[in-house]
Write a protein that holds these residues in place. Structure first.
Motif, PDB file in Angstrom:
ATOM      1  N   GLY A  41      64.297  18.252 -53.720  1.00 29.50           N
ATOM      2  CA  GLY A  41      63.158  18.144 -54.590  1.00 29.50           C
ATOM      3  C   GLY A  41      62.343  17.297 -53.888  1.00 29.50           C
ATOM      4  O   GLY A  41      60.912  17.543 -53.857  1.00 29.50           O
ATOM      5  N   GLY A  46      60.928  18.578 -40.159  1.00 25.47           N
ATOM      6  CA  GLY A  46      62.079  18.245 -39.298  1.00 25.47           C
ATOM      7  C   GLY A  46      62.105  18.676 -38.010  1.00 25.47           C
ATOM      8  O   GLY A  46      61.125  19.489 -37.634  1.00 25.47           O
ATOM      9  N   GLY A  99      54.363  15.690 -56.079  1.00 27.16           N
ATOM     10  CA  GLY A  99      54.704  15.032 -57.612  1.00 27.16           C
ATOM     11  C   GLY A  99      53.576  14.995 -58.419  1.00 27.16           C
ATOM     12  O   GLY A  99      53.646  14.134 -59.542  1.00 27.16           O
TER      13      GLY A  99
HETATM   14  C1  LIG Z   1      64.655   7.443 -41.759  1.00 25.60           C
HETATM   15  C2  LIG Z   1      63.589   8.354 -42.196  1.00 25.60           C
HETATM   16  C3  LIG Z   1      63.479   9.526 -41.588  1.00 25.60           C
HETATM   17  C4  LIG Z   1      62.867  10.748 -42.090  1.00 25.60           C
HETATM   18  N1  LIG Z   1      62.564  11.810 -41.361  1.00 25.60           N
HETATM   19  C5  LIG Z   1      61.735  12.729 -41.835  1.00 25.60           C
HETATM   20  C6  LIG Z   1      61.501  13.856 -41.126  1.00 25.60           C
HETATM   21  O1  LIG Z   1      62.225  14.079 -40.081  1.00 25.60           O
HETATM   22  N2  LIG Z   1      60.628  14.850 -41.563  1.00 25.60           N
HETATM   23  C7  LIG Z   1      60.150  14.629 -42.735  1.00 25.60           C
HETATM   24  O2  LIG Z   1      59.186  15.571 -43.270  1.00 25.60           O
HETATM   25  N3  LIG Z   1      60.195  13.290 -43.580  1.00 25.60           N
HETATM   26  C8  LIG Z   1      61.106  12.542 -42.868  1.00 25.60           C
HETATM   27  N4  LIG Z   1      61.210  11.289 -43.891  1.00 25.60           N
HETATM   28  C9  LIG Z   1      60.403  11.212 -44.850  1.00 25.60           C
HETATM   29  C10 LIG Z   1      61.275  11.472 -46.339  1.00 25.60           C
HETATM   30  O3  LIG Z   1      62.667  11.458 -46.203  1.00 25.60           O
HETATM   31  C11 LIG Z   1      60.881  12.819 -46.762  1.00 25.60           C
HETATM   32  O4  LIG Z   1      59.572  12.812 -47.234  1.00 25.60           O
HETATM   33  C12 LIG Z   1      61.786  13.459 -47.741  1.00 25.60           C
HETATM   34  O5  LIG Z   1      61.538  14.666 -48.319  1.00 25.60           O
HETATM   35  C13 LIG Z   1      61.724  12.476 -49.277  1.00 25.60           C
HETATM   36  O6  LIG Z   1      62.836  13.101 -50.088  1.00 25.60           O
HETATM   37  P1  LIG Z   1      63.204  12.185 -51.024  1.00 25.60           P
HETATM   38  O7  LIG Z   1      64.310  12.820 -51.936  1.00 25.60           O
HETATM   39  O8  LIG Z   1      63.681  10.635 -50.728  1.00 25.60           O
HETATM   40  O9  LIG Z   1      61.932  12.060 -52.222  1.00 25.60           O
HETATM   41  P2  LIG Z   1      61.023  10.795 -52.516  1.00 25.60           P
HETATM   42  O10 LIG Z   1      60.556   9.936 -51.400  1.00 25.60           O
HETATM   43  O11 LIG Z   1      61.872  10.226 -53.689  1.00 25.60           O
HETATM   44  O12 LIG Z   1      59.840  11.550 -53.282  1.00 25.60           O
HETATM   45  C14 LIG Z   1      58.905  12.107 -52.480  1.00 25.60           C
HETATM   46  C15 LIG Z   1      57.899  12.827 -53.185  1.00 25.60           C
HETATM   47  O13 LIG Z   1      58.008  13.925 -53.778  1.00 25.60           O
HETATM   48  C16 LIG Z   1      58.072  13.512 -55.085  1.00 25.60           C
HETATM   49  N5  LIG Z   1      59.172  14.250 -55.679  1.00 25.60           N
HETATM   50  C17 LIG Z   1      60.530  14.095 -55.514  1.00 25.60           C
HETATM   51  N6  LIG Z   1      61.285  14.701 -56.145  1.00 25.60           N
HETATM   52  C18 LIG Z   1      60.358  15.599 -56.798  1.00 25.60           C
HETATM   53  C19 LIG Z   1      60.666  16.870 -57.756  1.00 25.60           C
HETATM   54  N7  LIG Z   1      61.852  17.037 -58.179  1.00 25.60           N
HETATM   55  N8  LIG Z   1      59.675  17.404 -58.236  1.00 25.60           N
HETATM   56  C20 LIG Z   1      58.352  17.109 -57.815  1.00 25.60           C
HETATM   57  N9  LIG Z   1      57.956  16.139 -57.162  1.00 25.60           N
HETATM   58  C21 LIG Z   1      59.169  15.382 -56.512  1.00 25.60           C
HETATM   59  C22 LIG Z   1      57.815  12.172 -55.368  1.00 25.60           C
HETATM   60  O14 LIG Z   1      57.042  11.849 -56.459  1.00 25.60           O
HETATM   61  C23 LIG Z   1      57.052  11.943 -54.092  1.00 25.60           C
HETATM   62  O15 LIG Z   1      55.654  12.012 -54.248  1.00 25.60           O
HETATM   63  C24 LIG Z   1      61.927  10.303 -43.053  1.00 25.60           C
HETATM   64  C25 LIG Z   1      62.452   9.340 -43.997  1.00 25.60           C
HETATM   65  C26 LIG Z   1      63.284   8.231 -43.408  1.00 25.60           C
HETATM   66  C27 LIG Z   1      63.441   7.091 -44.248  1.00 25.60           C
END
Ligand SMILES: Cc1cc2nc3c(=O)[nH]c(=O)nc-3n(C[C@H](O)[C@H](O)[C@H](O)COP(=O)(O)OP(=O)(O)OC[C@H]3O[C@@H](n4cnc5c(N)ncnc54)[C@H](O)[C@@H]3O)c2cc1C
Ligand SMILES: Cc1cc2nc3c(=O)[nH]c(=O)nc-3n(C[C@H](O)[C@H](O)[C@H](O)COP(=O)(O)OP(=O)(O)OC[C@H]3O[C@@H](n4cnc5c(N)ncnc54)[C@H](O)[C@@H]3O)c2cc1C
Lengths: 348, 475
Positions: B143, B152, B201
């Motif tokens: 999500g 990625g 979101g």
């Molecule tokens: C160590 C590390 C490495 C990372 N590497 C990458 C990478 O290689 N590539 C990359 O793209 N990102 C990366 N990220 C960033 C992050 O992990 C991504 O953006 C990931 O998709 C977020 O997922 P989450 O479940 O943590 O979402 P959250 O951080 O909880 O939410 C992200 C956004 O999506 C919205 N959201 C969440 N769930 C829903 C839902 N069900 N419906 C509608 N909206 C929703 C939230 O409101 C928010 O705006 C990294 C982060 C870290 C900490």
């Protein structure tokens, strides 16, 4: 100005030469309370399109030319009236493959292809067109031009409005300019075909190919004058092609290398444009084709088994698609109103 | 109105008492995402179990006019899941079921809270995989990936999340259920699934996601190549792009990152005498891996690559990747906080822009480590800092702004995968005109006229105000 035949009548189309001229025209239409039909060459308009006397057709035919093509980047940006053939020629010189591959590319404009959401037979390998539209500039009903996306292969800044315009058939504004992602031009490209006993048989063979490591550019089954053929297009490094040829022959010894079959395919594609088409889940394609071929009211048939899409001529109608849900319909209406508040644009 | 005891009671009736977290100690863990310096404790945290519960909660919040922030695992790096004052956070932490895998037709349907890596494991036995692989994949949810249109390493070949989302079930801000879950060849009507993906979101909550799966390639080969300078590694990347070589991933790690990785538990065996490491992956049939290798190897040699290692066995490959995927964790050793920037540049300008970001940071006395998706031109200059030092934080944010400006001036973009969120809100007008932004505001209002979903993210408030003033019939 030029003329266009639509619904059996001759209509005048205005042909702006630039984005500025287009904006002026749109502002004038808006002031005069006219609706607008945006077209490219008008070669693929909806058959059930109804135009009223006051509706204005605007064609982007003369807004053509490449805006940016950097071979070292793999992206092309062009005016919407640019023909697909011109785009292809330009990027091939830089070692790139343009998708979608469509027949009659000298007549198809970049804007029209995007607005139609038309993916070609090479979708099997490269995916649908909407994955490749990286950015657009679009003129709204007041002639204001706005931009979304960009000229980069990776970019998530802002809402993905290019996806909204792809396949909207001009109903959300006039596409002025667009950027497409490109692919490496394959070193070798060749075609294979086999005579199949039936459509279902052709699909079965195609699905067998799909289950191997081979990654054809396209696979098309067709029935022309009651003969079924399956065409498989291979493309890539020479050694990969050799390997894939072996795979094809392992699946059926009747696969033959062929250039000539290609002409039939082009012919059929042309005949089939704007004809009925239907998609399903890949695993159901064999069954669907069996049904269609058994029906005497189906004419020529063209099947993309890997994409699970069938096109046909003849009287057999497309089954009714279930209507959009109330929630989806209402939301779409609100989105349309948000982008085109005066309801200026017709769906072409 | 707002959050009061009547609303809390009504929500408890719908979600059960364990689905409503109202004690402060329960809410504090949700106060931020990976953008650690932006914090706000939410008024309430809701944890629905499915679409129906989400819809019921959203209807109640709609009636009470309460702002909503969707949240997956909170690993986002742009503040997308940062709570808003007086608002409710809806987490997907109890929606973790893989609902269906259709191996024949190559798709899966999952609940939004399913962790990216768990989806991968679930399809393994079918010989299939899910391509988008954020480095956070062991924690982030599908999500959240949809929310950010995440990328990625392998998105170089396979594209970001939106190329892999075939359908969604969305609960609208009004609490209605929009079921677009059926995988279709082309969308029927406007491409709402495509529009929703990457909308951070702000248009609703996705509760179920239908994703495309791909067959596992016959051969996967991971390469590690070393370079004497970061410049040379960047040039080698630009050369690979210009030569239209076809690896499935091209990643670069700089010296500081290598050191951090090698000193941590994630030791990947990256030699520490290199100034930069390039990780490549080649996949496909044996014939295509060999053919690609024959194109790629000489191109690397031209830029002085040395110590090339190639691994096929999955344990060796996993070890080489572990260093990359764990790089951020390893950098935790350097300083308490890490500011992960995300910007895109045209791939032919890679070297110039990587240099520029380094200059900007060193000019401000900041330590920068680069670990990035080079093949897509997606830079991640990471600045180590300590958020308890406000003066340092100010320099970090200034450097972030300057780096983004430099990327935009070179024809780049503010984000390749982490989104805009709170972090880059003020930079949106650098890339888009007020008219461009106004269209986005109007699209958002078509979904959410009251702008209650994740307010204050992605779209600068001024742009939205201007939209309202321009809207027909506005006073
Ligand atoms: C160590 C590390 C490495 C990372 N590497 C990458 C990478 O290689 N590539 C990359 O793209 N990102 C990366 N990220 C960033 C992050 O992990 C991504 O953006 C990931 O998709 C977020 O997922 P989450 O479940 O943590 O979402 P959250 O951080 O909880 O939410 C992200 C956004 O999506 C919205 N959201 C969440 N769930 C829903 C839902 N069900 N419906 C509608 N909206 C929703 C939230 O409101 C928010 O705006 C990294 C982060 C870290 C900490
Ligand atoms: C094998 C094959 C597959 C095809 N697949 C599809 C398909 O999947 N879907 C499909 O719809 N068609 C499909 N087509 C039809 C055809 O490819 C396209 O419709 C055609 O390429 C459009 O080119 P054109 O420039 O003549 O556009 P036109 O015929 O002029 O216009 C096509 C549509 O685009 C709109 N339009 C044109 N230019 C603009 C612009 N600048 N801005 C906004 N709107 C504009 C028009 O209003 C109209 O709705 C297919 C054809 C073949 C032979």
């Amino acid at each position: 100005m030029s003329t266009l035949h639509t619904a059996g009548r001759e209509r005048v189309a205005l042909l702006p030469r630039s984005a500025e001229e287009l904006s002026e025209l749109l502002a004038r239409c808006r002031a005069e309370g006219r609706r607008v039909l945006a077209i490219g060459t008008g070669c693929a308009l909806r058959e059930d399109l109804l135009l009223q006397e006051r509706d204005q057709i605007i064609s982007t035919e003369r807004m053509r030319g490449i805006i940016e093509y950097e071979p070292a980047e793999g992206v092309v940006t062009a005016w919407s009236g640019t023909r697909l053939s011109e785009l292809r020629k330009t990027v091939e010189a830089g070692g790139h493959l343009l998708t979608p591959a469509l027949p009659l590319e000298t007549e198809r404009t970049l804007g029209g292809v995007i607005a139609a959401g038309a993916s070609g037979s090479d979708r099997l390998r490269h995916g649908p067109l909407r994955n490749h539209v990286l950015g657009v500039r679009v003129a709204d009903g007041e002639g204001i031009i706005t931009r979304s996306g960009g000229r980069l292969v990776k970019n998530v800044t802002g809402y993905d409005l290019p996806r909204l315009h792809t396949g909207a058939r001009g109903s959300l504004g006039v596409i002025v300019e667009a950027s497409l992602r490109l692919f490496p031009l394959p070193a070798v490209r060749n075609g294979w075909w086999l005579d199949a006993q039936s459509g279902a048989h052709a699909c079965r063979v195609a699905l067998q190919v799909r289950a191997t490591r081979a990654q054809p550019l396209s696979m098309t089954a067709l029935r022309l004058d009651n003969r079924w053929q399956l065409h498989v297009e291979l493309a890539g490094h020479a050694a990969v092609i050799e390997d894939e040829e072996r795979i094809l022959r392992g699946i059926s010894s009747s696969f033959q290398a062929n250039e000539a079959g290609r002409t039939d395919l082009e012919q059929l594609m042309l005949r089939l444009r704007n004809q009925h088409h239907l998609s399903c889940q890949p695993a159901r394609i064999e069954e669907l084709v069996a049904q269609l071929e058994a029906d005497p009211t189906t004419g020529d048939l063209l099947v993309d088994p890997g994409i699970a899409t069938v096109r046909w001529t003849g009287a057999r109608p497309v089954p009714e698609v279930p209507p959009l849900s109330g929630v989806q319909r209402a939301l779409e209406q609100r989105i349309r109103k948000a982008i085109d508040p005066h309801g200026m644009f017709l769906r072409g | 109105m707002g959050v009061d005891s009547t609303l809390v009671e009504a929500l408890r009736r719908e979600l059960g008492s364990d689905g409503v977290l109202d004690r402060r100690s329960q809410r504090v863990p949700y106060e931020c995402d990976g953008l650690a310096f932006a914090r706000q404790v939410p008024e309430l945290v809701l944890l629905p179990r499915d679409t129906q519960q989400t819809a019921a909660a959203m209807r109640l919040l709609h009636e009470a006019r309460v702002a909503i922030v969707p949240r997956g695992a909170g690993t986002g790096l742009s503040g997308g899941a940062t709570p808003v004052e007086g608002g409710v956070t809806i987490g997907t932490g109890r929606m973790r079921s893989v609902l269906h895998i259709d191996a024949l037709n190559r798709w899966a349907r999952v609940q939004a809270g399913v962790v990216n890596a768990d989806l991968g494991h679930a399809c393994e036995s079918h010989g299939l995989f899910y391509a988008p692989d954020p480095s956070s994949q062991k924690a982030c949810t599908v999500g959240g990936n949809v929310g950010e249109n995440s990328g990625g390493p392998h998105c170089f070949r396979y594209g970001n999340t939106s190329q892999h989302v075939l359908g969604l079930v969305i609960v609208t801000p009004q609490g209605e259920i929009l079921d677009l879950s059926e995988p279709q060849v082309d969308p029927q009507g406007l491409d709402l699934v495509g529009l929703f993906t990457g909308s951070e979101g702000m248009l609703g909550i996705a509760t179920e996601i239908t994703v495309r799966l791909l067959p596992v390639p016959e051969v996967v080969e991971t390469w590690v190549a070393l370079f004497r300078s970061l410049d040379a590694a960047c040039d080698a990347t630009s050369d690979l792009i210009a030569a239209r070589a076809e690896p499935s991933a091209i990643e670069i790690l700089d010296k500081l990152t290598i050191e951090a990785v090698e000193q941590s538990v994630l030791r990947a065996g990256y030699p520490q005498d290199a100034e930069a490491v390039m990780l490549l992956e080649l996949e496909g049939s044996e014939a295509s891996v060999q053919a690609n290798a024959a194109v790629i190897e000489p191109l690397l040699a031209v830029r002085g690559a040395f110590g090339l290692r190639r691994a096929r066995a999955s344990a060796d490959r996993a070890r080489l990747w572990a260093g990359r995927k764990g790089a951020y964790g390893a950098m935790g050793r350097i300083a308490p906080d890490l500011y992960v920037c995300d910007a895109v540049v045209p791939r032919r300008h890679l070297r110039a822009l990587v240099r520029r970001t380094t200059e900007i940071c060193s000019g401000k006395g900041l330590r920068i480590a680069n670990v990035f998706h080079a093949g897509d031109g997606n830079l991640h200059p990471n600045i180590s800092y300590d958020r308890r030092n406000p003066e340092e934080l100010r320099r970090v944010l200034e450097a972030g702004d300057e780096m983004m400006r430099a990327c935009i001036e070179a024809g780049g973009s503010l984000s390749g995968e982490h989104g805009i969120g709170l972090e880059k809100l003020s930079a949106m007008p650098w890339m888009f005109s007020s008219e461009d932004l106004a269209v986005m505001c109007r699209v958002r209002e078509a979904w959410d006229p009251e702008c209650r979903m994740n307010p204050g993210k992605l779209l600068p408030i001024r742009a939205c105000m201007e939209t309202r003033m321009r809207a027909p019939g506005a006073t």
